[in-house]
Design a protein around this motif. Structure first.
Motif, PDB file in Angstrom:
ATOM      1  N   ASP A  77       7.185  42.879  28.754  1.00 34.44           N
ATOM      2  CA  ASP A  77       7.111  44.000  27.802  1.00 34.44           C
ATOM      3  C   ASP A  77       5.734  43.727  27.964  1.00 34.44           C
ATOM      4  N   LYS A  89       3.364  48.626  21.837  1.00 32.73           N
ATOM      5  CA  LYS A  89       4.037  48.121  22.567  1.00 32.73           C
ATOM      6  C   LYS A  89       4.105  48.944  23.809  1.00 32.73           C
ATOM      7  N   ASP A  91       5.346  49.857  28.173  1.00 32.49           N
ATOM      8  CA  ASP A  91       6.030  48.762  29.631  1.00 32.49           C
ATOM      9  C   ASP A  91       5.233  48.740  31.080  1.00 32.49           C
ATOM     10  N   ASP A 133       9.781  43.835  18.612  1.00 38.15           N
ATOM     11  CA  ASP A 133       9.334  45.511  18.668  1.00 38.15           C
ATOM     12  C   ASP A 133       8.986  46.259  17.467  1.00 38.15           C
TER      13      ASP A 133
END
Length: 379
Positions: A77, A89, A91, A133
């Motif tokens: 992450d 957040k 990828d 998250d």
């Protein structure tokens, strides 16, 4: 040495030979075996430049105010904190934004752990705890701008800039699942305007805008000490306004004495060793992975200069000058590279740290500042 603008790059050669087994080949091919994937803050463009195999090949847009943008990785992450208080957040493999959450109108620091993210806010004057998250868990209102947030075991430590205080939170769940923090201990009157901090083993080390010492919290004994910042004549430095990041090796603690042309050297238990004379007012000191060398950057008229210090002899051994302000440097763990962010000329310069030569310049990066390496930055 003065570095010219025209440099023969090696990035295409790297792309051709990156998968070649270099055993038995010449040293240049051997150096190309590793691959760094760089995420570079584009300071004025709300974006991250993505560099791989020596080529700038993407710009991740939509990162909000990146004037003081910071990137961290945990496992696979990626996380970004923006100056205007967004945690993003993403990828890092697909280079795709996954989610964002606004913690405040102004934030500058955060830490990522296995189970949570902690954000130190300026405006809203709080420390916010989120899950990985980006779902909010808890917020601690402090009435102060908050800085230098670090994690140690089941503790979360930060400084309150306006209250001259260091706060230690403790996770009642002891690291199992989502945290449940409570205030465990607070140190009052630690120094005037704490600004930045580092953590090494059990020591939380913080600096101050307006005090002639730095502070150390021993997180095992929960005790606080003040360590004088000294010049060669043993008089205190009157102002150390920005530490960026200090350098803490196995043998020494290195502190940039902004306001004086020196890097201060202490033992790991904070006994004064010496001051290293530098060309300008140091801002960042950063150690090589093997701790043999330290790169120093400067402010003012020496912004374009980087000096290299030998950490054994404690002497300056190399000097590089660029065609613009140097805002950040990053050593590679995979290759003998030192990456240097040259803001005015929109590039990342690459120094080969075996030959101490400029070997590449990577362009098409808009006003670069912070350099972060996916893989090296992962916990």
């Amino acid at each position: 040495m003065k570095i010219s603008k025209t440099v023969v790059g090696i990035s295409l050669l790297a792309a051709m030979f990156i998968n070649v087994q270099a055993k038995g080949l010449n040293p240049i091919l051997a150096e190309l075996r590793g691959n760094d994937k760089l995420f570079v803050v584009e300071r004025e463009s709300s974006s991250l430049a993505v560099i791989e195999l020596g080529l700038t090949r993407n710009h991740m847009e939509g990162m909000h105010d990146m004037n003081h943008g910071v990137v961290k990785f945990y496992d696979n992450d990626g996380y970004v904190i923006s100056r205007d208080g967004y945690i993003i957040k993403f990828d890092p493999v697909q280079e795709k934004i996954l989610k964002e959450f606004k913690t405040s109108d102004s934030a500058i620091g955060f830490t990522v752990t296995k189970n949570y993210i902690a954000v130190a806010n300026y405006a809203k004057k709080s420390v916010d705890i989120l899950d990985r998250d980006l779902n909010p868990i808890k917020s601690f209102e402090t009435g102060s701008k908050n800085v230098g947030i670090k994690q140690y075991k089941n503790y979360l430590v930060f400084s309150q800039m306006d209250n001259d205080k260091i706060t230690v939170l403790k996770d009642k769940n002891e690291g199992k699942g989502l945290p449940d923090f409570e205030i465990y201990k607070e140190f009052e009157d630690v120094g005037v305007m704490p600004f930045d901090a580092m953590i090494k083993n059990n020591h939380f080390i913080t600096g101050f805008f307006k005090s002639d010492f730095f502070g150390v919290v021993d997180l095992d004994t929960m005790t606080y000490s003040k360590i004088d910042i000294l010049l060669e004549d043993r008089k205190p430095v009157l102002k150390v306004p920005h530490f960026g990041f200090w350098s803490i090796s196995d043998g020494h603690v290195f502190i940039p004495a902004v306001g004086n042309n020196k890097v201060l050297v202490y033992t790991p238990d904070f006994k004064f060793v010496k001051n290293i004379e530098t060309e300008g007012l140091p801002v960042f000191t950063t150690l090589s992975p093997d701790q043999k060398y330290m790169a120093v950057t400067f402010s003012g008229d020496k912004f374009p200069v980087v000096q290299i210090i030998d950490t054994k002899t404690l002497e300056v051994i190399k000097r590089f000058e660029f065609d613009g302000k140097v805002l950040h440097v990053r050593w590679s763990n995979l290759r003998p590279n030192l990456y240097i962010s040259v803001n005015d000329t929109n590039k990342i310069a690459v120094i080969n740290t075996k030959r101490w030569e400029l070997v590449q310049e990577m362009f098409n990066i808009k006003k670069p500042s912070g350099i972060f390496i996916y893989g090296e930055e992962r916990k």
